[in-house]
Design a protein around this motif. Sequence first.
Motif, PDB file in Angstrom:
ATOM      1  N   THR A   1     -12.681 -64.045 -27.228  1.00  0.00           N
ATOM      2  CA  THR A   1     -13.095 -64.803 -26.222  1.00  0.00           C
ATOM      3  C   THR A   1     -12.039 -65.320 -25.332  1.00  0.00           C
ATOM      4  O   THR A   1     -10.920 -65.787 -25.874  1.00  0.00           O
ATOM      5  CB  THR A   1     -13.954 -66.035 -26.790  1.00  0.00           C
TER       6      THR A   1
ATOM      7  N   ASP B   1     -18.139 -72.919 -22.311  1.00  0.00           N
ATOM      8  CA  ASP B   1     -19.061 -73.057 -23.547  1.00  0.00           C
ATOM      9  C   ASP B   1     -18.762 -74.439 -24.102  1.00  0.00           C
ATOM     10  O   ASP B   1     -19.892 -75.106 -24.667  1.00  0.00           O
ATOM     11  CB  ASP B   1     -18.624 -72.165 -24.554  1.00  0.00           C
ATOM     12  N   SER B   2     -17.893 -75.092 -23.747  1.00  0.00           N
ATOM     13  CA  SER B   2     -17.576 -76.267 -24.525  1.00  0.00           C
ATOM     14  C   SER B   2     -17.679 -77.802 -23.600  1.00  0.00           C
ATOM     15  O   SER B   2     -17.355 -78.964 -24.063  1.00  0.00           O
ATOM     16  CB  SER B   2     -16.174 -76.528 -25.209  1.00  0.00           C
TER      17      SER B   2
ATOM     18  N   THR C   1      -5.813 -77.142 -23.010  1.00  0.00           N
ATOM     19  CA  THR C   1      -6.170 -75.880 -22.688  1.00  0.00           C
ATOM     20  C   THR C   1      -6.524 -75.411 -20.842  1.00  0.00           C
ATOM     21  O   THR C   1      -7.260 -76.318 -20.527  1.00  0.00           O
ATOM     22  CB  THR C   1      -7.534 -75.403 -23.182  1.00  0.00           C
TER      23      THR C   1
ATOM     24  N   THR D   1     -14.090 -68.660 -20.801  1.00  0.00           N
ATOM     25  CA  THR D   1     -15.376 -68.494 -21.378  1.00  0.00           C
ATOM     26  C   THR D   1     -15.494 -69.877 -22.647  1.00  0.00           C
ATOM     27  O   THR D   1     -16.441 -70.341 -22.586  1.00  0.00           O
ATOM     28  CB  THR D   1     -15.546 -67.280 -22.220  1.00  0.00           C
ATOM     29  N   LYS D   2     -14.486 -70.056 -23.215  1.00  0.00           N
ATOM     30  CA  LYS D   2     -14.326 -71.014 -24.313  1.00  0.00           C
ATOM     31  C   LYS D   2     -14.418 -72.409 -23.621  1.00  0.00           C
ATOM     32  O   LYS D   2     -15.049 -73.341 -23.944  1.00  0.00           O
ATOM     33  CB  LYS D   2     -12.934 -71.214 -25.026  1.00  0.00           C
TER      34      LYS D   2
END
Length: 338
Positions: free
Chosen positions: A2, A10-11, A104, A6-7
Amino acid sequence: MTNALTKLLDSRDWLLADGATGTNLFNMGLEAGEPPEFWNVDKPANIRKLYKGAVDAGSDIFLTNSFGGNASRLKLHQAQGRVMELNLIAAEIARDVADASGRTIVVAGSVGPTGEIFEPMGTLTHASAVEMFHEQAEGLKAGGADVLWIETISAPEEYRAAAEAAKLAGMPYCGTMSFDTAGRTMMGTTSAAMVEMVEKLAYPPLAFGANCGVGASDLMRTMLGFAAQGSSIPLIAKGNAGIPKYHDGHIHYDGTPDLMAEYAVLARDAGVKIIGGCCGTMPEHLAAMRAALESRPKGPRPTLEQISAALGGFSSASDGTGDDANAPKRERRGGRRA
Ligand SMILES: [Zn+2]
């Protein structure tokens, strides 16, 4: 496996992208006609400052200084042999800034148009476009970009070629088109036609949408056009900070940080997942956008009337997707936007 984008997708409910590259670099002394990509090597401290400006203002994603880093555009400066070098360094500096941030942050490798027109109207072939984009993609990948960020595209053929190149490089990508001609791209594509094109791709983007174009209100109208198609792929809005105005010999965008904060909230309420700015969007705009997204509760999808009331009127009566969808497209050739 992943990837970082994408991470984050998704969060989180929304992600803040970055603002202008050109406007910020011109403010640091870049001359008109000078390729910004040369600064990756010649003035790396300025590029670091550009990236840090977005990160410090709260961006979750920022673009590398590589918009014109394909062989076709670099050839205008006899630098077609420097594609790998200039893209690799653009991404390397970005990776450094992102990794030092303590959170991030997605490094998005900017890939702009070739500036050429596809055959039969022009001379660009699919194979040579894929080859040019692939060469650039490999440089961005080698420098540590998380995703490719294809942007300011006018022709569906060019979008498809860049998508194919991303696949060849083994890179996920996002891709936006620029709707600057009465709601359509310069080559006549409407928001609805773009959704249809993206949905058919064998190698689909992680997110798609629009960047640049006219002002923030036109861009929001395009977002409503995307949303009406009900695609399951996340949407991207990167609108200009208002309209360019000449002032004391330089171009100034008239959108205030407050206006861009309104735009960001409207974009989120319209269902857009990745929200940023384009030309004229400075760190102070990004900070205001972030503060508004964090503090203001989610509302219903805005109407066209609410958008024009908050952000200003539209540049054309229609965006080409309604009753006049079959109207002839406006002829506008050459002079493709940088
Ligand atoms: Zn722009």
